[in-house]
Design a protein around this motif. Structure first.
Motif: not given
Length: 193
Positions: A12-19, A48-55, A59-62, A64-70
């Protein structure tokens, strides 16, 4: 409520560290969009990732970056799941995130005292006469983070509350474009949601 394991807390800490891709000065943890991590079988993880707003287009870039880090941390299978409830609000931005927005030149969203449902007033999509966009504070030394959304929006450059709305939308849909009437600098304001 299920308690996270040590591995889940670490991931969670690692996923959260993504810019954040739109506001790289903030991490996803500071923005408050990474909600939980669930490990399955030791090398598979669901985030579990919640977008700042629907659509939200970021969210896609987030994801991909989370997947790469983990994956770089040894997770064989990474699934990022978009979770819409509870909905994200600007109350989810951490104190550190608000400070970083301010330093970056973006007026942070105003702080609300009470959490819970956000009142939404619906009106016409276009208005013939816009309400006064200029805001003025009673004290130029009042803190940047206010206690009510009706408080003025302060300039992140000079701190003045003498600002005006230039556009309801700025570089992203979650920000408005404003100008300080004291220092004359334009700035983004992260709108309260």
């Amino acid at each position: 409520m299920v308690t996270a394991t040590a591995l889940e807390a670490e991931l969670l800490e690692l996923a959260g560290s993504v810019p954040d891709p739109e506001l790289p000065v903030l991490t996803l943890q500071e923005l408050g969009v990474v909600r939980a991590v669930h490990v399955h079988g030791g090398d598979a993880v669901e985030v579990d990732l919640t977008p700042t707003y629907t659509g939200c287009p970021a969210i896609e870039a987030m994801s991909v970056d989370i997947e790469r880090v983990l994956r770089a941390h040894g997770m064989r299978e990474v699934t990022v799941r978009t979770v819409l409830t509870p909905a994200w609000t600007t109350d989810d931005i951490s104190t550190e995130g608000r400070r970083k927005l301010q330093e970056f030149g973006i007026a942070p969203p105003r702080v609300r005292e009470a959490s819970g449902p956000v009142a939404l007033a619906l009106g016409p999509t276009r208005t013939e006469h816009e309400p006064p966009a200029r805001t003025k504070a009673t004290s130029p030394t009042a803190p940047i983070a206010s206690t009510a959304p009706t408080d003025p929006i302060r300039c992140p450059h000079c701190g003045s509350a003498d600002t005006e709305l230039l556009s309801r939308f700025s570089s992203t849909a979650c920000k408005a474009l404003r100008r300080c009437l004291a220092c004359r600098e334009p700035f983004d304001h992260f709108k309260e949601l």
